[in-house]
Structures are given as C-alpha cells and as structure tokens.
Design an enzyme around this catalytic site. Sequence first.
Site, PDB file in Angstrom:
ATOM      1  N   SER A 195      49.465 -29.734 -45.085  1.00 49.16           N
ATOM      2  CA  SER A 195      48.884 -31.480 -44.295  1.00 49.16           C
ATOM      3  C   SER A 195      47.213 -32.307 -45.206  1.00 49.16           C
ATOM      4  O   SER A 195      45.986 -31.759 -45.496  1.00 49.16           O
ATOM      5  CB  SER A 195      47.883 -31.805 -43.361  1.00 49.16           C
ATOM      6  OG  SER A 195      47.785 -32.963 -42.716  1.00 49.16           O
ATOM      7  N   HIS A 249      52.521 -32.925 -46.790  1.00 49.63           N
ATOM      8  CA  HIS A 249      52.369 -33.736 -45.847  1.00 49.63           C
ATOM      9  C   HIS A 249      51.493 -34.223 -45.656  1.00 49.63           C
ATOM     10  O   HIS A 249      50.059 -34.727 -45.703  1.00 49.63           O
ATOM     11  CB  HIS A 249      52.527 -32.736 -44.311  1.00 49.63           C
ATOM     12  CG  HIS A 249      52.586 -33.474 -43.280  1.00 49.63           C
ATOM     13  ND1 HIS A 249      53.735 -33.555 -43.003  1.00 49.63           N
ATOM     14  CD2 HIS A 249      51.602 -33.704 -42.574  1.00 49.63           C
ATOM     15  CE1 HIS A 249      53.934 -33.663 -41.733  1.00 49.63           C
ATOM     16  NE2 HIS A 249      52.610 -34.097 -41.316  1.00 49.63           N
ATOM     17  N   ASP A 277      50.365 -37.430 -43.429  1.00 52.02           N
ATOM     18  CA  ASP A 277      49.576 -37.833 -41.860  1.00 52.02           C
ATOM     19  C   ASP A 277      49.051 -39.552 -42.847  1.00 52.02           C
ATOM     20  O   ASP A 277      47.871 -39.772 -43.010  1.00 52.02           O
ATOM     21  CB  ASP A 277      48.927 -37.541 -41.257  1.00 52.02           C
ATOM     22  CG  ASP A 277      48.989 -35.728 -41.593  1.00 52.02           C
ATOM     23  OD1 ASP A 277      50.598 -36.359 -40.278  1.00 52.02           O
ATOM     24  OD2 ASP A 277      48.906 -34.977 -40.985  1.00 52.02           O
ATOM     25  N   MET A 336      47.948 -43.110 -40.034  1.00 55.21           N
ATOM     26  CA  MET A 336      47.830 -43.487 -38.990  1.00 55.21           C
ATOM     27  C   MET A 336      47.387 -44.625 -38.557  1.00 55.21           C
ATOM     28  O   MET A 336      46.789 -44.638 -39.475  1.00 55.21           O
ATOM     29  CB  MET A 336      46.745 -42.987 -38.009  1.00 55.21           C
ATOM     30  CG  MET A 336      46.630 -41.416 -38.609  1.00 55.21           C
ATOM     31  SD  MET A 336      45.168 -39.544 -38.196  1.00 55.21           S
ATOM     32  CE  MET A 336      46.007 -38.330 -37.869  1.00 55.21           C
ATOM     33  N   HIS A 380      55.100 -39.178 -42.625  1.00 57.56           N
ATOM     34  CA  HIS A 380      54.989 -38.743 -41.122  1.00 57.56           C
ATOM     35  C   HIS A 380      54.037 -40.109 -40.204  1.00 57.56           C
ATOM     36  O   HIS A 380      52.917 -40.124 -40.783  1.00 57.56           O
ATOM     37  CB  HIS A 380      53.886 -37.298 -40.598  1.00 57.56           C
ATOM     38  CG  HIS A 380      53.420 -36.994 -38.857  1.00 57.56           C
ATOM     39  ND1 HIS A 380      52.609 -36.193 -38.482  1.00 57.56           N
ATOM     40  CD2 HIS A 380      54.130 -37.791 -38.219  1.00 57.56           C
ATOM     41  CE1 HIS A 380      52.767 -36.444 -37.458  1.00 57.56           C
ATOM     42  NE2 HIS A 380      53.689 -37.465 -37.059  1.00 57.56           N
ATOM     43  N   MET A 413      52.377 -42.186 -37.567  1.00 55.28           N
ATOM     44  CA  MET A 413      52.169 -42.039 -36.928  1.00 55.28           C
ATOM     45  C   MET A 413      51.901 -43.274 -36.276  1.00 55.28           C
ATOM     46  O   MET A 413      50.225 -43.885 -36.037  1.00 55.28           O
ATOM     47  CB  MET A 413      51.173 -41.495 -36.141  1.00 55.28           C
ATOM     48  CG  MET A 413      51.614 -39.522 -36.377  1.00 55.28           C
ATOM     49  SD  MET A 413      49.949 -38.363 -36.167  1.00 55.28           S
ATOM     50  CE  MET A 413      49.738 -38.571 -37.828  1.00 55.28           C
ATOM     51  N   MET A 424      55.466 -31.486 -32.274  1.00 55.75           N
ATOM     52  CA  MET A 424      53.802 -31.868 -32.587  1.00 55.75           C
ATOM     53  C   MET A 424      52.966 -30.511 -31.974  1.00 55.75           C
ATOM     54  O   MET A 424      53.915 -30.700 -30.980  1.00 55.75           O
ATOM     55  CB  MET A 424      52.788 -33.249 -32.366  1.00 55.75           C
ATOM     56  CG  MET A 424      53.457 -34.036 -33.538  1.00 55.75           C
ATOM     57  SD  MET A 424      52.359 -33.865 -34.957  1.00 55.75           S
ATOM     58  CE  MET A 424      50.862 -34.111 -34.136  1.00 55.75           C
ATOM     59  N   GLY A 464      46.574 -37.732 -34.378  1.00 53.50           N
ATOM     60  CA  GLY A 464      45.523 -38.299 -34.379  1.00 53.50           C
ATOM     61  C   GLY A 464      43.621 -37.859 -34.693  1.00 53.50           C
ATOM     62  O   GLY A 464      43.622 -38.630 -35.854  1.00 53.50           O
ATOM     63  N   PHE A 465      44.267 -36.316 -34.555  1.00 50.30           N
ATOM     64  CA  PHE A 465      43.030 -36.117 -35.608  1.00 50.30           C
ATOM     65  C   PHE A 465      43.535 -34.567 -36.399  1.00 50.30           C
ATOM     66  O   PHE A 465      44.270 -33.390 -35.301  1.00 50.30           O
ATOM     67  CB  PHE A 465      41.346 -35.700 -34.799  1.00 50.30           C
ATOM     68  CG  PHE A 465      41.431 -37.055 -33.893  1.00 50.30           C
ATOM     69  CD1 PHE A 465      40.128 -37.410 -34.870  1.00 50.30           C
ATOM     70  CD2 PHE A 465      41.915 -37.004 -32.783  1.00 50.30           C
ATOM     71  CE1 PHE A 465      40.220 -38.816 -34.551  1.00 50.30           C
ATOM     72  CE2 PHE A 465      41.203 -38.805 -32.397  1.00 50.30           C
ATOM     73  CZ  PHE A 465      40.318 -39.286 -33.133  1.00 50.30           C
ATOM     74  N   GLY A 466      42.941 -33.935 -36.830  1.00 52.52           N
ATOM     75  CA  GLY A 466      43.122 -32.795 -37.632  1.00 52.52           C
ATOM     76  C   GLY A 466      41.815 -31.508 -36.945  1.00 52.52           C
ATOM     77  O   GLY A 466      40.635 -31.771 -36.173  1.00 52.52           O
ATOM     78  N   GLY A 467      42.218 -30.752 -37.240  1.00 46.62           N
ATOM     79  CA  GLY A 467      41.103 -28.918 -36.882  1.00 46.62           C
ATOM     80  C   GLY A 467      41.309 -29.121 -35.155  1.00 46.62           C
ATOM     81  O   GLY A 467      40.630 -27.703 -34.517  1.00 46.62           O
ATOM     82  N   ASP A 511      53.272 -29.536 -36.444  1.00 39.02           N
ATOM     83  CA  ASP A 511      52.085 -29.354 -37.482  1.00 39.02           C
ATOM     84  C   ASP A 511      51.310 -29.401 -36.052  1.00 39.02           C
ATOM     85  O   ASP A 511      51.397 -30.064 -35.048  1.00 39.02           O
ATOM     86  CB  ASP A 511      53.095 -30.803 -37.498  1.00 39.02           C
ATOM     87  CG  ASP A 511      51.503 -31.959 -38.027  1.00 39.02           C
ATOM     88  OD1 ASP A 511      50.443 -30.846 -38.625  1.00 39.02           O
ATOM     89  OD2 ASP A 511      51.997 -33.307 -38.614  1.00 39.02           O
ATOM     90  N   GLY A 512      50.387 -28.966 -36.416  1.00 37.39           N
ATOM     91  CA  GLY A 512      49.229 -28.788 -35.063  1.00 37.39           C
ATOM     92  C   GLY A 512      48.873 -27.443 -34.942  1.00 37.39           C
ATOM     93  O   GLY A 512      49.376 -26.838 -34.768  1.00 37.39           O
ATOM     94  N   GLY A 513      47.248 -26.679 -35.747  1.00 37.14           N
ATOM     95  CA  GLY A 513      47.166 -25.691 -35.231  1.00 37.14           C
ATOM     96  C   GLY A 513      47.936 -24.437 -36.059  1.00 37.14           C
ATOM     97  O   GLY A 513      47.884 -23.417 -35.597  1.00 37.14           O
ATOM     98  N   GLY A 519      47.078 -28.347 -42.190  1.00 40.75           N
ATOM     99  CA  GLY A 519      45.764 -28.471 -42.598  1.00 40.75           C
ATOM    100  C   GLY A 519      44.397 -27.979 -42.698  1.00 40.75           C
ATOM    101  O   GLY A 519      44.382 -26.420 -44.310  1.00 40.75           O
ATOM    102  N   SER A 520      43.701 -27.506 -42.144  1.00 38.12           N
ATOM    103  CA  SER A 520      42.459 -26.929 -42.658  1.00 38.12           C
ATOM    104  C   SER A 520      42.432 -25.436 -42.700  1.00 38.12           C
ATOM    105  O   SER A 520      42.333 -24.324 -43.188  1.00 38.12           O
ATOM    106  CB  SER A 520      41.786 -26.874 -40.864  1.00 38.12           C
ATOM    107  OG  SER A 520      42.095 -26.865 -39.671  1.00 38.12           O
TER     108      SER A 520
END
Length: 219
Positions: free
Chosen positions: A7, A32, A34, A36, A65, A67, A136, A141-144, A174-176, A196-197
Amino acid sequence: MTKVSPSMLSSDFARLGEELARIEKAGADWAHLDVMDGAFVPNITFGPPVIKAMRRHSGMVFDAHLMIQDPARYVDAFADAGCDIITVHCEAEGDIHEAMDRIRARGIRAGVSLNPETPVQRIEPFLDKADLALVMTVHPGFGGQSFIPECVPKIAEIRKIAESKGKRLEISVDGGVNAATGRTCVDAGATVLVAGSSLFKLDDMAPEIARWKTYGPTL
C-alpha cells in the site's frame, strides 16, 4: 503463489517514483493506491493527477482502491490516469452497479469492497460484475491500524459464493496484514495481500514478500 500489493499509503509521498521502484525490485505484484476523499472516509490522500505522474515511473499493476462517494463520477479520470484495477465500496453513495459497469467498459478490472461492519450480503449483488472482492480488515481511512480477526470469516464466505457460481474471483485483504495475519487470510481463501506499514518499515522488504508468496494458491 499469493499476490502481494504494498500500500503506497505507507510510502514516502515525496519520493513516490523511487518507492514504486523499490517495491517492484522487492518482487511486489501490484501497487495498492488508497484514494480517500475526505467524505466517505475522514482522510484525504491523492487523486488521478498524482496517479498519472506515478504511472510514468512504473509498469506495475496499479490497484486503485476508491474510498470515495459516488465513484461512477471519477471512473474515467482514474482509467485515464493508468489504473489497471479500480475497486469501489458497496457502502458508498451513488450507483455502484453503474460504477462497476463503467470500469468494465474501459477494459479495466472491477473490484468491490466492504468495511469491517458490513455483512457479505451487501456485496453479493455486485460479485457477478467483480474481478476482485476487497475485504477490509481495519476501518478505512488511516494506515497502521490493528487487524480485526472477526473479518476473516467474510473471506471464506465470499470464496464459497464465488465457487458456487463457478466464478474466478481474486479476494484481496487490506488492513493490519503481516506475516501471521496474512497467512490466516490466505488459509481462509484470500489471493492478494495488501500491506502498508508492515512492509514499508523494512529496509529490505523482498524476503518478506517472497515469504508471503508461498502462502497458498492464487488465480
């Protein structure tokens, strides 16, 4: 092999061209993106002009993606910018069937996404038009953010629906996502891991990407 889609939300925005080269060299399959709008989600990232500038630096698959609210309005702009996959949210305002029809009319793969609190039944009407379903596993809305394990059964449920229809469907998560949660998702039926992170914090993400690719079958 499982596909890996880093991401770019976690990349250095001042060095996007270099960051694209970095993930490509590391063996990533897709990038990817994102997008927004500050309305569907509270954050704002980037839009078609930035993606168009990124496209000049890479031939990778761009996995956008969206959003955003009423995504049908912007399909042509993102297609013209060079996106290869455009995913819209089933919860967004506007005609989501129209958005997906416009995506497919441009010869681009269409995706549909659902948020953690959204039941699978909400995206089922869109799956016939979808090349990809994006689950998701954090609130967008936010990474990490931390992975929400209660979302994993949705992956298995979507895979079951696709198989019952004889449909070839990529399922992205996507996410964590990290080494442990990624394996859990692939075991449930995911074929694409967005992260991402957990990747961008590494000096060399190539070994981690190579490890994730061994997790299971892909399409």
